[in-house]
Design a protein around this motif. Structure first.
Motif, short mmCIF file in Angstrom:
data_model
loop_
_atom_site.label_atom_id
_atom_site.label_comp_id
_atom_site.label_asym_id
_atom_site.label_seq_id
_atom_site.Cartn_x
_atom_site.Cartn_y
_atom_site.Cartn_z
N ILE A 140 13.71 3.35 4.11
CA ILE A 140 13.80 2.79 2.77
C ILE A 140 12.47 2.09 2.53
O ILE A 140 12.01 1.33 3.38
CB ILE A 140 14.93 1.75 2.68
CG1 ILE A 140 16.24 2.33 3.20
CG2 ILE A 140 15.09 1.24 1.26
CD1 ILE A 140 17.08 1.32 3.89
N LEU A 141 11.86 2.31 1.37
CA LEU A 141 10.56 1.73 1.07
C LEU A 141 10.65 0.62 0.02
O LEU A 141 11.37 0.76 -0.97
CB LEU A 141 9.59 2.80 0.57
CG LEU A 141 9.26 3.94 1.52
CD1 LEU A 141 8.32 4.93 0.84
CD2 LEU A 141 8.65 3.41 2.81
N ALA A 142 9.90 -0.45 0.28
CA ALA A 142 9.73 -1.53 -0.69
C ALA A 142 8.23 -1.76 -0.83
O ALA A 142 7.49 -1.65 0.14
CB ALA A 142 10.41 -2.80 -0.20
N HIS A 143 7.80 -2.08 -2.04
CA HIS A 143 6.37 -2.26 -2.28
C HIS A 143 5.97 -3.71 -2.51
O HIS A 143 4.82 -3.98 -2.83
CB HIS A 143 5.92 -1.36 -3.43
CG HIS A 143 6.13 0.09 -3.10
ND1 HIS A 143 5.38 0.75 -2.16
CD2 HIS A 143 7.04 0.98 -3.54
CE1 HIS A 143 5.80 2.00 -2.06
NE2 HIS A 143 6.82 2.16 -2.88
N ASP A 144 6.92 -4.62 -2.35
CA ASP A 144 6.60 -6.04 -2.37
C ASP A 144 7.73 -6.79 -1.65
O ASP A 144 8.78 -6.21 -1.34
CB ASP A 144 6.38 -6.57 -3.79
CG ASP A 144 7.59 -6.43 -4.69
OD1 ASP A 144 8.69 -6.89 -4.32
OD2 ASP A 144 7.45 -5.86 -5.79
N GLY A 145 7.51 -8.06 -1.40
CA GLY A 145 8.48 -8.85 -0.65
C GLY A 145 9.80 -9.03 -1.37
O GLY A 145 10.88 -9.00 -0.76
N LYS A 146 9.74 -9.22 -2.67
CA LYS A 146 10.97 -9.40 -3.45
C LYS A 146 11.85 -8.16 -3.39
O LYS A 146 13.06 -8.24 -3.18
CB LYS A 146 10.61 -9.74 -4.89
CG LYS A 146 11.78 -10.06 -5.76
CD LYS A 146 11.33 -10.43 -7.16
CE LYS A 146 12.53 -10.68 -8.05
NZ LYS A 146 12.13 -10.90 -9.44
N GLN A 147 11.24 -7.00 -3.53
CA GLN A 147 11.98 -5.74 -3.45
C GLN A 147 12.54 -5.55 -2.03
O GLN A 147 13.66 -5.05 -1.87
CB GLN A 147 11.08 -4.57 -3.83
CG GLN A 147 11.80 -3.25 -3.92
CD GLN A 147 10.88 -2.10 -4.28
OE1 GLN A 147 9.69 -2.11 -3.95
NE2 GLN A 147 11.42 -1.11 -4.94
N GLN B 218 0.77 -9.75 3.64
CA GLN B 218 0.19 -9.99 2.32
C GLN B 218 0.73 -8.97 1.33
O GLN B 218 0.30 -7.81 1.32
CB GLN B 218 -1.33 -9.90 2.38
CG GLN B 218 -1.95 -11.03 3.17
CD GLN B 218 -3.45 -10.96 3.16
OE1 GLN B 218 -4.02 -10.10 3.81
NE2 GLN B 218 -4.07 -11.86 2.42
N MET B 219 1.70 -9.42 0.52
CA MET B 219 2.30 -8.57 -0.50
C MET B 219 2.46 -9.37 -1.78
O MET B 219 2.59 -10.60 -1.72
CB MET B 219 3.68 -8.07 -0.05
CG MET B 219 3.68 -7.11 1.10
SD MET B 219 5.33 -6.47 1.45
CE MET B 219 6.13 -7.91 2.16
N PRO B 220 2.50 -8.69 -2.92
CA PRO B 220 2.74 -9.39 -4.18
C PRO B 220 4.21 -9.83 -4.29
O PRO B 220 5.05 -9.39 -3.51
CB PRO B 220 2.40 -8.35 -5.23
CG PRO B 220 2.54 -7.04 -4.55
CD PRO B 220 2.23 -7.28 -3.10
N GLU B 221 4.46 -10.67 -5.27
CA GLU B 221 5.79 -11.19 -5.59
C GLU B 221 6.29 -12.18 -4.53
O GLU B 221 6.75 -13.24 -4.87
CB GLU B 221 6.84 -10.07 -5.77
CG GLU B 221 6.56 -9.12 -6.88
CD GLU B 221 6.65 -9.76 -8.25
OE1 GLU B 221 7.49 -10.62 -8.47
OE2 GLU B 221 5.83 -9.37 -9.10
N SER C 71 0.84 -1.19 0.00
CA SER C 71 0.00 0.00 0.00
C SER C 71 0.88 1.25 0.00
O SER C 71 1.65 1.49 0.95
CB SER C 71 -0.91 0.01 1.23
OG SER C 71 -1.45 1.29 1.42
N HIS C 72 0.76 2.04 -1.04
CA HIS C 72 1.54 3.29 -1.11
C HIS C 72 1.12 4.24 0.01
O HIS C 72 1.95 4.98 0.54
CB HIS C 72 1.38 3.95 -2.48
CG HIS C 72 2.06 3.18 -3.56
ND1 HIS C 72 3.41 3.26 -3.79
CD2 HIS C 72 1.58 2.28 -4.46
CE1 HIS C 72 3.74 2.45 -4.79
NE2 HIS C 72 2.65 1.85 -5.21
#
Length: 125
Positions: A28-35, A53-56, A9-10
Motif C-alpha cells: 500500500i503506498l502513501a505519499h505523505d505522513g498524513k496519508q 522528510q515528507m509533506p503534511e 518520492s513517486h
C-alpha cells in the motif's frame, strides 16, 4: 503480508513496490505522513516503511500516530528509510524495527523486512 510504504518520492515508491510485490508482499503506498496514518488505520498493515522528510506530516509524527492506532508496538515493525544519517536514527530504528539509509539495495531491504515480519509473528503467538 501487507506492507505500508510512505515516501513523497513517486520514484522511491515505485521501486519499493516493485521490489516488495516481487517478493510476494501486498504493498500500500502513501505519499505523505498524513496519508500514511489514514491508510494504517484502514488497511492494518503488518509492517510500515516510512521516509522521515515528507509533506503534511513527517515520519516521526506519522510513526507516533500509527503506533497509537495499533496500540501493540511490539507487533508492528517500522522501518525508517531515509537519506538522513545519525546515531539517533540507528537507535530509533532499533527500537521501532530498523533504520535503513537511502539508497538501499533490494537484498538488504528484503532481508530486513523478512527478519522483522518473522520476529513480529513469533512475538504475537
Amino acid at each position: 503480508m501487507k506492507i505500508l510504504v510512505a515516501d513523497d518520492s513517486h520514484t522511491i515508491c515505485t521501486l519499493l513496490r516493485r521490489c516488495l510485490t516481487g517478493a510476494g508482499y501486498d504493498v500500500i503506498l502513501a505519499h505523505d505522513g498524513k496519508q500514511a496514518v489514514e491508510l494504517a488505520k484502514s488497511e492494518l498493515p503488518d509492517l510500515v516503511i516510512l521516509d522521515i522528510q515528507m509533506p503534511e506530516m513527517d515520519g516521526y509524527a506519522a510513526c507516533e500516530k500509527i503506533l497509537a492506532i495499533n496500540q501493540q508496538r511490539e507487533r508492528l515493525p517500522i522501518i525508517f528509510l531515509t537519506k538522513r544519517d545519525g546515531e539517533h536514527l540507528a537507535t530509533l530504528g532499533s527500537e521501532m524495527g530498523a533504520y535503513l539509509q537511502k539508497p538501499v539495495c533490494e537484498e538488504t531491504l528484503l532481508s530486513t523486512v523478512r527478519a522483522l515480519l518473522s520476529r513480529s509473528s513469533t512475538t504475537s503467538v
